[in-house]
Design a protein around this motif. Structure first.
Motif, PDB file in Angstrom:
ATOM      1  N   MET A   3       0.828  -1.206   0.000  1.00 44.30           N
ATOM      2  CA  MET A   3       0.000   0.000   0.000  1.00 44.30           C
ATOM      3  C   MET A   3       0.859   1.250   0.000  1.00 44.30           C
ATOM      4  SD  MET A   3      -3.230   0.129  -0.202  1.00 44.30           S
ATOM      5  CE  MET A   3      -4.442   1.438  -0.339  1.00 44.30           C
ATOM      6  N   CYS A   7       0.445   3.809  -3.396  1.00 42.03           N
ATOM      7  CA  CYS A   7      -0.070   5.179  -3.318  1.00 42.03           C
ATOM      8  C   CYS A   7       0.945   6.218  -3.782  1.00 42.03           C
ATOM      9  CB  CYS A   7      -0.485   5.501  -1.884  1.00 42.03           C
ATOM     10  SG  CYS A   7      -1.869   4.544  -1.263  1.00 42.03           S
ATOM     11  N   SER A   8       2.163   5.814  -4.077  1.00 40.93           N
ATOM     12  CA  SER A   8       3.235   6.774  -4.351  1.00 40.93           C
ATOM     13  C   SER A   8       2.965   7.710  -5.527  1.00 40.93           C
ATOM     14  CB  SER A   8       4.555   6.034  -4.561  1.00 40.93           C
ATOM     15  OG  SER A   8       4.959   5.410  -3.364  1.00 40.93           O
ATOM     16  N   VAL A  11       0.907  10.372  -4.183  1.00 41.43           N
ATOM     17  CA  VAL A  11       1.677  11.176  -3.235  1.00 41.43           C
ATOM     18  C   VAL A  11       2.542  12.190  -3.969  1.00 41.43           C
ATOM     19  CG1 VAL A  11       3.407  11.089  -1.407  1.00 41.43           C
ATOM     20  CG2 VAL A  11       1.683   9.303  -1.561  1.00 41.43           C
ATOM     21  N   GLY A  27       0.243  13.004   6.008  1.00 41.43           N
ATOM     22  CA  GLY A  27       0.389  11.554   5.939  1.00 41.43           C
ATOM     23  C   GLY A  27       0.698  10.934   7.288  1.00 41.43           C
ATOM     24  N   ILE A  53      -5.111  -0.197   5.052  1.00 43.35           N
ATOM     25  CA  ILE A  53      -5.392   0.916   4.141  1.00 43.35           C
ATOM     26  C   ILE A  53      -5.061   2.259   4.786  1.00 43.35           C
ATOM     27  CG2 ILE A  53      -7.191   2.098   2.842  1.00 43.35           C
ATOM     28  CD1 ILE A  53      -8.548  -0.559   2.405  1.00 43.35           C
ATOM     29  N   CYS A  57      -1.686   3.978   3.638  1.00 38.01           N
ATOM     30  CA  CYS A  57      -1.743   5.211   2.844  1.00 38.01           C
ATOM     31  C   CYS A  57      -1.058   6.365   3.581  1.00 38.01           C
ATOM     32  CB  CYS A  57      -3.191   5.582   2.538  1.00 38.01           C
ATOM     33  SG  CYS A  57      -4.008   4.470   1.382  1.00 38.01           S
ATOM     34  N   SER A  60       2.639   6.097   3.324  1.00 32.25           N
ATOM     35  CA  SER A  60       3.110   6.463   1.994  1.00 32.25           C
ATOM     36  C   SER A  60       3.241   7.971   1.854  1.00 32.25           C
ATOM     37  CB  SER A  60       2.144   5.918   0.932  1.00 32.25           C
ATOM     38  OG  SER A  60       2.585   6.244  -0.364  1.00 32.25           O
ATOM     39  N   PHE A  61       2.250   8.702   2.344  1.00 30.62           N
ATOM     40  CA  PHE A  61       2.291  10.162   2.264  1.00 30.62           C
ATOM     41  C   PHE A  61       3.373  10.749   3.177  1.00 30.62           C
ATOM     42  CE2 PHE A  61      -1.612   9.606   0.066  1.00 30.62           C
ATOM     43  CZ  PHE A  61      -1.882  10.789  -0.611  1.00 30.62           C
TER      44      PHE A  61
END
Length: 404
Positions: A3, A7-8, A11, A27, A53, A57, A60-61
């Protein structure tokens, strides 16, 4: 992990639009809420959402801006700076499994989630120190004004709905673009890395289970995790410094070597008959991991420049998401079919070697393109005359005569 990488690309769009600071703070805050809410989840399905999730996510942010912001402060020593920053994660990789093993039992899983959420809260505070020094990585698309609107006079309103639709479309293309894929060397590099990571996580996920099956009498599985984390940290510091000494895209050869050795080490895992042999293999795998992680961002800056580095890193991590996530489950299926991990580890070594071979050609393609651009430039008199005005090159000629 899947995940975080998946999401990158999104981002990167947020990073270009809102900046590294706001993206990282937001994030980390979402990741904090994900871990905290996981402590109150009572069903597995709900925990899939809160931890898989929401926390994924948010992480990732928080993760990608930490790579991009380094390019704002460090240009000549970007590799070493990236190595120092990423080496800190190796310290947690060594200590966190041991800590969790001792904490989860007495405190329980819910309390453990709450304690871990405090780390993300601290990260959201530390992310406030991100102060970008470069302008946004986005630039107007062809036919756009600098403000992202359609061509024409500022404030001129055309026919309402068509103009508004075109404005929104062009703004979307401005922040979510694929311009980095127009760079041939970036395309080859990105797909080569995506190929290599298909077997990248297989040893990390299945190594402990392999040790339990192969060496039933040992109780030292944690030693392998410590060796992986420690050697990875050393590799990030060492190869970060070495990467700064290699000019241009020559840094890619470091990734070539790391993937080749990583694939070979994965194939050697089933051949280890003594536990000490696995320790040596894990040390080399950690060094290769440190080299790959540290040199990834500097290569992106070299291939596409600092203005597009955020998009380049985002799309690369996005391409890595599917193969990196698919590798361990495929290895698990192979284990269930054959009854052991031998075939799984042998096959896991193939993608890194293939990816290394693909990456080997990136510097060669880059040099060929540079040579072609140099040959295409024409320093003849006719070309110079087009760039002069009012007889700058030939005194006495007017603009019209110079043009003719």
């Amino acid at each position: 992990m899947g995940m975080i990488f998946f999401c990158s690309p999104v981002v990167s769009m947020f990073t270009d639009h809102f900046g590294c600071r706001k993206t990282a703070v937001g994030g980390a805050s979402v990741a904090f809420l994900g871990l905290l809410s996981s402590s109150f989840a009572t069903t597995l399905g709900l925990r899939y959402f809160t931890y898989g999730i929401l926390f994924g996510c948010g992480s990732s942010f928080a993760f990608q801006p930490s790579l991009v912001i380094l390019g704002h402060y460090f240009r000549q020593r970007l590799g070493l700076a990236n190595g120092v920053v990423t080496a800190a994660s190796s310290i947690f990789s060594m200590g966190l499994p041991i800590l969790l093993k001792k904490v989860v039992g007495p405190l329980g899983l819910c309390r453990t989630f709450q304690i871990l959420s405090l780390f993300m809260l601290v990260q959201s505070v530390l992310a406030l120190t991100f102060k970008p020094l470069l302008p946004s990585g986005t630039c107007p698309m062809p036919g756009m004004r600098p403000d992202g609107g359609p061509p024409g006079l500022p404030g001129a309103s055309g026919s309402a709905s068509g103009s508004r639709w075109r404005t929104n479309l062009l703004k979307m293309r401005k922040y979510f673009n694929v311009r980095v894929f127009s760079v041939v060397t970036y395309r080859v590099w990105a797909f080569g890395v995506a190929t290599a990571v298909l077997g990248y996580f297989v040893p990390y996920i299945h190594l402990i289970k392999f040790v339990e099956e192969q060496f039933e009498e040992t109780q030292r599985e944690w030693v392998l995790l410590v060796c992986l984390g420690a050697s990875s940290g050393v590799g990030r510091l060492l190869f970060g410094k070495v990467g700064d000494l290699i000019p241009g895209v020559g840094k890619i050869y470091m990734q070539v070597a790391s993937f080749m050795v990583l694939g070979l080490m994965s194939m050697m895992i089933p051949l280890c008959r003594v536990f000490e042999g696995l320790v040596v293999v894990c040390v080399f795998m950690g060094l290769c991991d440190g080299c790959f992680i540290t040199i990834m961002a500097p290569i992106a800056f070299e291939l596409v420049g600092p203005m597009q580095a955020s998009q380049a890193i985002g799309y690369l991590l996005g391409l890595m998401a599917v193969p990196m996530t698919a590798g361990p489950p495929i290895a698990g299926l192979l284990h269930d079919y054959f009854g052991n991990y031998h075939v799984a580890f042998y096959l896991a070594g193939v993608p890194p070697i293939v990816g290394g071979i693909v990456l080997f050609f990136v510097p060669l393609v880059y040099k060929r393109l540079q040579k072609r651009q140099a040959d295409a430039s024409d320093p003849s008199t006719d070309r110079m005359l087009k760039n002069c005005s009012n007889g700058d090159m030939l005194p006495g000629y007017t603009d019209m005569e110079t043009h003719i």
